[in-house]
Design a protein around this motif. Structure first.
Motif, PDB file in Angstrom:
ATOM      1  N   GLY A   1     -16.295 -29.495   8.295  1.00 41.01           N
ATOM      2  CA  GLY A   1     -15.118 -30.071   9.245  1.00 41.01           C
ATOM      3  C   GLY A   1     -15.435 -29.634  10.432  1.00 41.01           C
ATOM      4  N   THR A   2     -15.549 -28.122  10.713  1.00 40.00           N
ATOM      5  CA  THR A   2     -15.437 -27.641  12.109  1.00 40.00           C
ATOM      6  C   THR A   2     -16.810 -28.118  12.757  1.00 40.00           C
ATOM      7  OG1 THR A   2     -14.721 -25.470  11.176  1.00 40.00           O
ATOM      8  CG2 THR A   2     -15.727 -25.172  12.936  1.00 40.00           C
ATOM      9  N   GLN A   3     -18.018 -28.240  12.170  1.00 42.09           N
ATOM     10  CA  GLN A   3     -19.290 -28.787  12.684  1.00 42.09           C
ATOM     11  C   GLN A   3     -18.886 -30.370  13.377  1.00 42.09           C
ATOM     12  OE1 GLN A   3     -21.448 -27.659   9.494  1.00 42.09           O
ATOM     13  NE2 GLN A   3     -22.246 -25.891  10.294  1.00 42.09           N
ATOM     14  N   ASN A   4     -18.468 -31.122  12.162  1.00 39.27           N
ATOM     15  CA  ASN A   4     -18.359 -32.480  12.723  1.00 39.27           C
ATOM     16  C   ASN A   4     -17.615 -32.576  13.825  1.00 39.27           C
ATOM     17  OD1 ASN A   4     -20.161 -32.968  10.626  1.00 39.27           O
ATOM     18  ND2 ASN A   4     -18.369 -33.450   9.102  1.00 39.27           N
TER      19      ASN A   4
ATOM     20  N   GLU B   1     -17.283 -36.598  23.624  1.00 40.75           N
ATOM     21  CA  GLU B   1     -16.146 -37.013  24.457  1.00 40.75           C
ATOM     22  C   GLU B   1     -15.837 -36.526  25.515  1.00 40.75           C
ATOM     23  OE1 GLU B   1     -14.079 -39.774  23.691  1.00 40.75           O
ATOM     24  OE2 GLU B   1     -15.030 -40.171  21.766  1.00 40.75           O
ATOM     25  N   GLY B   2     -16.880 -35.324  25.714  1.00 38.20           N
ATOM     26  CA  GLY B   2     -16.867 -34.570  26.979  1.00 38.20           C
ATOM     27  C   GLY B   2     -15.775 -33.605  27.025  1.00 38.20           C
ATOM     28  N   PHE B   3     -15.436 -32.998  25.872  1.00 38.51           N
ATOM     29  CA  PHE B   3     -14.640 -31.754  26.031  1.00 38.51           C
ATOM     30  C   PHE B   3     -15.464 -30.598  25.796  1.00 38.51           C
ATOM     31  CE2 PHE B   3     -11.578 -35.226  24.313  1.00 38.51           C
ATOM     32  CZ  PHE B   3     -10.594 -34.779  25.277  1.00 38.51           C
ATOM     33  N   SER B   4     -14.663 -29.522  26.503  1.00 36.96           N
ATOM     34  CA  SER B   4     -15.312 -28.111  26.636  1.00 36.96           C
ATOM     35  C   SER B   4     -15.000 -27.371  25.066  1.00 36.96           C
ATOM     36  CB  SER B   4     -14.921 -27.293  27.772  1.00 36.96           C
ATOM     37  OG  SER B   4     -15.137 -26.033  27.677  1.00 36.96           O
ATOM     38  N   VAL B   5     -15.676 -27.651  24.163  1.00 37.92           N
ATOM     39  CA  VAL B   5     -15.598 -27.209  22.902  1.00 37.92           C
ATOM     40  C   VAL B   5     -16.602 -26.444  22.243  1.00 37.92           C
ATOM     41  CG1 VAL B   5     -13.627 -28.594  22.382  1.00 37.92           C
ATOM     42  CG2 VAL B   5     -15.916 -28.999  21.511  1.00 37.92           C
ATOM     43  N   GLU B   6     -16.660 -25.460  21.575  1.00 38.77           N
ATOM     44  CA  GLU B   6     -17.609 -24.762  20.584  1.00 38.77           C
ATOM     45  C   GLU B   6     -17.183 -24.391  19.234  1.00 38.77           C
ATOM     46  OE1 GLU B   6     -20.826 -24.493  20.987  1.00 38.77           O
ATOM     47  OE2 GLU B   6     -21.081 -24.765  23.447  1.00 38.77           O
ATOM     48  N   ALA B   7     -17.805 -24.552  18.319  1.00 29.70           N
ATOM     49  CA  ALA B   7     -17.446 -23.917  16.933  1.00 29.70           C
ATOM     50  C   ALA B   7     -17.666 -22.701  16.807  1.00 29.70           C
ATOM     51  CB  ALA B   7     -18.390 -24.924  15.954  1.00 29.70           C
ATOM     52  N   LEU B   8     -16.794 -22.004  15.872  1.00 28.11           N
ATOM     53  CA  LEU B   8     -17.025 -20.559  15.350  1.00 28.11           C
ATOM     54  C   LEU B   8     -17.018 -20.781  13.779  1.00 28.11           C
ATOM     55  CD1 LEU B   8     -14.626 -17.758  16.545  1.00 28.11           C
ATOM     56  CD2 LEU B   8     -17.100 -17.832  17.152  1.00 28.11           C
TER      57      LEU B   8
ATOM     58  N   LEU C   1     -11.934 -23.456  21.083  1.00 27.99           N
ATOM     59  CA  LEU C   1     -12.367 -23.020  19.905  1.00 27.99           C
ATOM     60  C   LEU C   1     -12.274 -23.996  18.839  1.00 27.99           C
ATOM     61  CD1 LEU C   1     -12.417 -19.274  19.775  1.00 27.99           C
ATOM     62  CD2 LEU C   1     -14.456 -20.646  20.283  1.00 27.99           C
ATOM     63  N   ILE C   2     -13.343 -24.273  17.986  1.00 27.19           N
ATOM     64  CA  ILE C   2     -12.977 -24.865  16.713  1.00 27.19           C
ATOM     65  C   ILE C   2     -13.556 -24.103  15.581  1.00 27.19           C
ATOM     66  CG2 ILE C   2     -13.309 -26.967  15.447  1.00 27.19           C
ATOM     67  CD1 ILE C   2     -13.629 -28.611  17.811  1.00 27.19           C
ATOM     68  N   SER C   3     -12.579 -23.642  14.574  1.00 29.80           N
ATOM     69  CA  SER C   3     -12.793 -22.699  13.830  1.00 29.80           C
ATOM     70  C   SER C   3     -12.295 -22.906  12.338  1.00 29.80           C
ATOM     71  CB  SER C   3     -12.154 -21.134  14.464  1.00 29.80           C
ATOM     72  OG  SER C   3     -12.616 -19.995  13.604  1.00 29.80           O
ATOM     73  N   THR C   4     -13.002 -22.131  11.380  1.00 31.90           N
ATOM     74  CA  THR C   4     -12.288 -22.096  10.108  1.00 31.90           C
ATOM     75  C   THR C   4     -11.412 -20.764   9.910  1.00 31.90           C
ATOM     76  OG1 THR C   4     -14.179 -20.683   9.352  1.00 31.90           O
ATOM     77  CG2 THR C   4     -14.222 -22.943   8.884  1.00 31.90           C
ATOM     78  N   ASP C   5     -10.692 -20.556   9.066  1.00 30.58           N
ATOM     79  CA  ASP C   5      -9.637 -19.446   8.943  1.00 30.58           C
ATOM     80  C   ASP C   5     -10.562 -18.184   9.133  1.00 30.58           C
ATOM     81  OD1 ASP C   5      -6.677 -20.370   8.767  1.00 30.58           O
ATOM     82  OD2 ASP C   5      -7.969 -21.600   7.185  1.00 30.58           O
ATOM     83  N   VAL C   6     -11.425 -18.082   8.263  1.00 30.47           N
ATOM     84  CA  VAL C   6     -12.231 -16.981   7.899  1.00 30.47           C
ATOM     85  C   VAL C   6     -13.032 -16.571   9.162  1.00 30.47           C
ATOM     86  CG1 VAL C   6     -14.318 -15.865   6.958  1.00 30.47           C
ATOM     87  CG2 VAL C   6     -12.774 -17.012   5.606  1.00 30.47           C
ATOM     88  N   SER C   7     -13.580 -17.472   9.967  1.00 32.62           N
ATOM     89  CA  SER C   7     -14.320 -17.267  11.413  1.00 32.62           C
ATOM     90  C   SER C   7     -13.398 -16.922  12.355  1.00 32.62           C
ATOM     91  CB  SER C   7     -15.051 -18.642  11.823  1.00 32.62           C
ATOM     92  OG  SER C   7     -16.109 -18.851  10.535  1.00 32.62           O
ATOM     93  N   ALA C   8     -12.225 -17.133  12.264  1.00 32.38           N
ATOM     94  CA  ALA C   8     -11.258 -16.637  13.497  1.00 32.38           C
ATOM     95  C   ALA C   8     -10.589 -15.302  13.162  1.00 32.38           C
ATOM     96  CB  ALA C   8     -10.245 -17.661  13.443  1.00 32.38           C
ATOM     97  N   ARG C   9     -11.013 -14.721  12.392  1.00 36.07           N
ATOM     98  CA  ARG C   9     -10.745 -13.320  12.120  1.00 36.07           C
ATOM     99  C   ARG C   9     -10.972 -12.487  13.440  1.00 36.07           C
ATOM    100  NH1 ARG C   9     -10.734 -14.014   6.271  1.00 36.07           N
ATOM    101  NH2 ARG C   9      -9.092 -15.287   6.150  1.00 36.07           N
ATOM    102  N   GLY C  10      -9.926 -11.579  13.525  1.00 34.72           N
ATOM    103  CA  GLY C  10     -10.146 -10.575  14.770  1.00 34.72           C
ATOM    104  C   GLY C  10     -10.329 -11.061  16.101  1.00 34.72           C
ATOM    105  N   ILE C  11     -10.164 -12.367  16.239  1.00 31.69           N
ATOM    106  CA  ILE C  11      -9.952 -13.222  17.612  1.00 31.69           C
ATOM    107  C   ILE C  11      -8.800 -12.422  18.314  1.00 31.69           C
ATOM    108  CG2 ILE C  11      -9.650 -14.939  18.834  1.00 31.69           C
ATOM    109  CD1 ILE C  11     -11.366 -16.588  17.154  1.00 31.69           C
ATOM    110  N   ASP C  12      -8.898 -11.929  19.410  1.00 31.56           N
ATOM    111  CA  ASP C  12      -7.552 -11.628  20.246  1.00 31.56           C
ATOM    112  C   ASP C  12      -8.179 -11.758  21.678  1.00 31.56           C
ATOM    113  OD1 ASP C  12      -5.260 -10.403  20.816  1.00 31.56           O
ATOM    114  OD2 ASP C  12      -6.168  -8.309  21.120  1.00 31.56           O
TER     115      ASP C  12
END
Length: 372
Positions: free
Chosen positions: A256-259, A267-274, A298-309
């Protein structure tokens, strides 16, 4: 409101905090620092990410170090490399004005282990570690934890939900002896209660930041009713109205994150996946761009967003509601940090309305329905 001086923090530390823009203690700091400075005790702190825990445990931990002894006296465990690096950096800044030299080392994955082994051969008083890498070093006999007087588990619930249960148990067994354990967690699942019961004194001091603050009071919680097929168009609208803010969109799955990333980029947005399969180098690159503000979302799953501050995040969007209640707490807590305001927006299909009511009740928050 107390001052750090009234809490018992010494002047050199207060000067360092001032330089970091930290002038008054937060709720968790006010309740934690006097206890940890003045008594040798096991300690349980229930507090969200972004409430100022690093100062709450960091100052007392540094204060307890005898710099004349060239041994590791405090061990801090964190769930992710990002969080470990950040804690190490903060501790270094806290010690700027103290007379004695306290040495802090970080050990975590994603960096050559040889480099860390070499660093540990120098005088080290405090180690900040992720559980997996620490176990590696213990097994190789390259780290001596026999003299530890303080063991700190930061974001303990995150460590467990990331699959570090066995590692944690091994580390806790390995560091048995005359030490105090301080555990910080945003939520209290059964597994955490088990750790507390097994490894901590029954008279451990427990501090809970006001239950209502557990999900930050500066967050406005909103939901929008939509259909699965309309979610992307709705997201585009939301991002267009928030083009000057940075935020995170949470998806439940990696696919889902990748898609979603691919669609929004087109669509021209400044986005990246984690996401989980990323190389650490790639992940670091994305995080650097996001922190600098050159990347907006950022587009992320719960696990990948760990520790983001990251400070100054304007919004969090739940592309789907999380499976677990504590994930809602973790997700939302990424915005509205350090006294700022933020928005947590859930895109829900009509059948999920019941879930919104459950979250409201459990977390004692109020959702506002908005129409797109």
């Amino acid at each position: 409101m107390s001052t750090f001086l009234e809490l018992g923090v010494s002047k050199p530390y207060i000067s360092a905090l001032k330089e970091l823009g930290i002038k008054f203690p937060t709720d968790i700091q006010e309740k934690t620092i006097p206890v940890l400075l003045n008594s040798k005790t096991d300690f349980i702190g229930l507090a969200q990410t972004g409430t100022g825990k690093t100062v709450a445990f960091g100052i007392p931990a540094l204060n307890s170090i005898d710099a004349t002894k060239p041994v590791i006296q405090a061990l801090i465990l964190a769930p992710t490399r990002e969080l470990a690096q950040q804690i190490k950096k903060q501790l270094f800044k806290f010690t700027k004005h103290i007379e004695s030299k306290i040495f802090v080392e970080g050990v975590y994955g994603g960096e050559k282990i040889e480099k860390q082994i070499y660093a540990l051969k120098r005088t080290t008083h405090v180690v900040v570690a992720t559980p997996g890498r620490l176990i590696d070093l213990i097994e190789r006999g390259e780290i001596n934890l026999k003299h530890i007087s303080t063991l700190i588990l930061d974001e303990a619930d995150e460590m467990l939900s990331m699959g570090f249960k066995q590692d944690l148990n091994r580390i806790l067994k390995y560091t048995k002896g005359e030490k105090n354990t301080w555990l910080f967690s945003a939520t209290m699942p059964e597994e955490i209660k088990k750790i507390i019961k097994t490894y901590m004194a029954s008279n451990a001091v427990k501090v809970e930041v006001n239950k209502n603050d557990l999900v930050n009071a500066n967050i406005t919680h909103q939901f929008i009713k939509t259909e699965v097929k309309d979610k992307v168009n709705l997201l585009i609208k939301l991002l267009e109205t928030r083009d000057s803010d940075r935020g995170i969109i949470f998806c439940r799955t990696k696919a889902g994150t990748q898609n979603l990333t691919k669609t929004l980029k087109e669509e021209g947005f400044s986005v990246e996946a984690l996401e989980g399969d990323m190389q650490q180098r790639e992940r670091d690159k994305v995080m650097r761009a996001f922190k600098k503000g050159t990347l907006q979302v950022l587009i992320s799953t719960d696990v990948s967003a760990r520790g983001i501050d990251v400070n100054n995040l304007g919004f969090i969007i739940h592309h789907q509601l999380p499976e677990k209640l504590e994930y809602y707490t973790h997700r939302s807590g990424r915005t509205a940090r350090a006294g700022k305001r933020g928005y947590s927006i859930a895109l829900i299909i009509p059948s999920e309305l019941q879930r919104i009511h459950e979250i409201q009740k459990e977390l004692n928050i109020k959702f506002i329905e908005i129409t797109s």
